[in-house]
Write a protein that holds these residues in place. Sequence first.
Motif, mmCIF file in Angstrom:
data_model
loop_
_atom_site.group_PDB
_atom_site.id
_atom_site.type_symbol
_atom_site.label_atom_id
_atom_site.label_comp_id
_atom_site.label_asym_id
_atom_site.label_seq_id
_atom_site.Cartn_x
_atom_site.Cartn_y
_atom_site.Cartn_z
ATOM 1 N N HIS A 15 0.778 -1.220 -0.060
ATOM 2 C CA HIS A 15 -0.195 -0.107 -0.092
ATOM 3 C C HIS A 15 0.775 1.361 0.048
ATOM 4 C CE1 HIS A 15 -2.285 3.293 1.785
ATOM 5 N NE2 HIS A 15 -3.312 2.999 1.105
ATOM 6 N N ASP A 16 1.891 1.495 1.006
ATOM 7 C CA ASP A 16 2.650 2.508 1.074
ATOM 8 C C ASP A 16 3.476 2.860 -0.234
ATOM 9 O OD1 ASP A 16 1.152 3.022 3.624
ATOM 10 O OD2 ASP A 16 3.132 2.486 4.686
ATOM 11 N N ASP A 17 4.101 2.009 -0.724
ATOM 12 C CA ASP A 17 4.916 2.105 -1.948
ATOM 13 C C ASP A 17 3.842 2.335 -3.015
ATOM 14 O OD1 ASP A 17 7.126 1.403 -0.426
ATOM 15 O OD2 ASP A 17 6.971 -0.507 -1.020
ATOM 16 N N TRP A 18 2.857 1.786 -3.132
ATOM 17 C CA TRP A 18 1.929 2.019 -4.155
ATOM 18 C C TRP A 18 1.437 3.525 -3.982
ATOM 19 C CZ3 TRP A 18 -3.240 3.570 -4.132
ATOM 20 C CH2 TRP A 18 -3.886 3.485 -5.448
ATOM 21 N N LEU A 19 1.140 3.929 -2.986
ATOM 22 C CA LEU A 19 0.341 5.329 -2.869
ATOM 23 C C LEU A 19 1.544 6.514 -3.126
ATOM 24 C CD1 LEU A 19 -2.046 6.764 -2.100
ATOM 25 C CD2 LEU A 19 -1.135 6.944 0.350
ATOM 26 N N ASN A 20 2.834 6.279 -2.803
ATOM 27 C CA ASN A 20 4.015 7.053 -3.240
ATOM 28 C C ASN A 20 4.097 7.166 -4.512
ATOM 29 O OD1 ASN A 20 4.366 7.874 -0.414
ATOM 30 N ND2 ASN A 20 5.688 6.249 -0.175
ATOM 31 N N TRP A 21 4.118 5.727 -5.319
ATOM 32 C CA TRP A 21 4.219 5.818 -6.629
ATOM 33 C C TRP A 21 3.205 6.677 -7.317
ATOM 34 C CZ3 TRP A 21 1.196 3.113 -10.332
ATOM 35 C CH2 TRP A 21 1.790 2.961 -11.512
ATOM 36 N N MET A 22 2.069 6.365 -6.941
ATOM 37 C CA MET A 22 0.909 7.006 -7.646
ATOM 38 C C MET A 22 0.873 8.605 -7.760
ATOM 39 S SD MET A 22 -1.435 4.983 -9.014
ATOM 40 C CE MET A 22 -2.695 6.245 -9.282
ATOM 41 N N ILE A 27 0.624 9.598 -11.646
ATOM 42 C CA ILE A 27 -0.326 10.632 -11.835
ATOM 43 C C ILE A 27 0.421 11.813 -12.404
ATOM 44 C CG2 ILE A 27 -1.884 12.497 -10.826
ATOM 45 C CD1 ILE A 27 -2.593 10.317 -8.771
ATOM 46 N N PRO A 28 1.603 12.343 -11.976
ATOM 47 C CA PRO A 28 2.335 13.105 -12.988
ATOM 48 C C PRO A 28 2.467 12.656 -14.189
ATOM 49 C CG PRO A 28 3.073 13.161 -10.642
ATOM 50 C CD PRO A 28 2.132 11.921 -10.720
ATOM 51 N N ASP A 29 2.952 11.267 -14.489
ATOM 52 C CA ASP A 29 3.004 10.769 -15.813
ATOM 53 C C ASP A 29 1.763 10.649 -16.698
ATOM 54 O OD1 ASP A 29 5.652 10.179 -15.469
ATOM 55 O OD2 ASP A 29 5.468 7.957 -15.287
ATOM 56 N N MET A 30 0.776 10.698 -16.143
ATOM 57 C CA MET A 30 -0.641 10.859 -16.837
ATOM 58 C C MET A 30 -0.782 12.173 -17.021
ATOM 59 S SD MET A 30 -2.344 7.864 -16.910
ATOM 60 C CE MET A 30 -4.048 8.208 -16.960
ATOM 61 N N LEU A 31 -0.511 12.951 -16.263
ATOM 62 C CA LEU A 31 -0.853 14.309 -16.705
ATOM 63 C C LEU A 31 -0.085 15.084 -17.689
ATOM 64 C CD1 LEU A 31 -1.622 16.052 -13.026
ATOM 65 C CD2 LEU A 31 -3.394 15.424 -15.024
ATOM 66 N N ASP A 81 3.704 -0.123 -16.556
ATOM 67 C CA ASP A 81 4.547 0.220 -15.229
ATOM 68 C C ASP A 81 4.042 -0.319 -14.082
ATOM 69 O OD1 ASP A 81 6.131 1.930 -16.919
ATOM 70 O OD2 ASP A 81 5.245 3.816 -16.634
ATOM 71 N N GLY A 82 2.785 -0.075 -13.731
ATOM 72 C CA GLY A 82 1.997 -0.428 -12.452
ATOM 73 C C GLY A 82 1.923 -2.053 -12.371
ATOM 74 N N LEU A 83 1.892 -2.698 -13.443
ATOM 75 C CA LEU A 83 1.952 -4.217 -13.450
ATOM 76 C C LEU A 83 3.306 -4.420 -13.231
ATOM 77 C CD1 LEU A 83 -0.345 -5.030 -16.611
ATOM 78 C CD2 LEU A 83 -0.993 -5.553 -14.350
#
Length: 105
Positions: A15-22, A27-31, A81-83
């Motif tokens: 969870h914590d690693d994922w939340l930081n990555w997001m 999210i910055p990559d999406m934007l 990337d997420g996978l």
Amino acid sequence: MLIYNVTINIDDSVHDDWLNWMRDKHIPDMLATGKFSHAKMTRVLVEEEMGGTSYSIQYTTKDRITLDAYYKEDADRLRKDGLKLFADKFVAFRTELEVISQQIP
């Protein structure tokens, strides 16, 4: 205006690693694709039977043409990337929402 909504249930073990990555990367990559004007991340306030924590990430885009361009040009790369990082530690589903009206006091 459309909202591209991604709902994700993430396993507690990452969870914590994922939340930081997001927040710091995904999210910055999406934007950075230039196809979304902004993003909102929310935690779903429902206890999941399967465990983990669920989130909804809403990306706002101006129209269908722009969203289709995202699917064609960026989606596969950004999803991989997420996978690669979180493989079998999440379940996601995506929905498209059309904004009918928006009221701000």
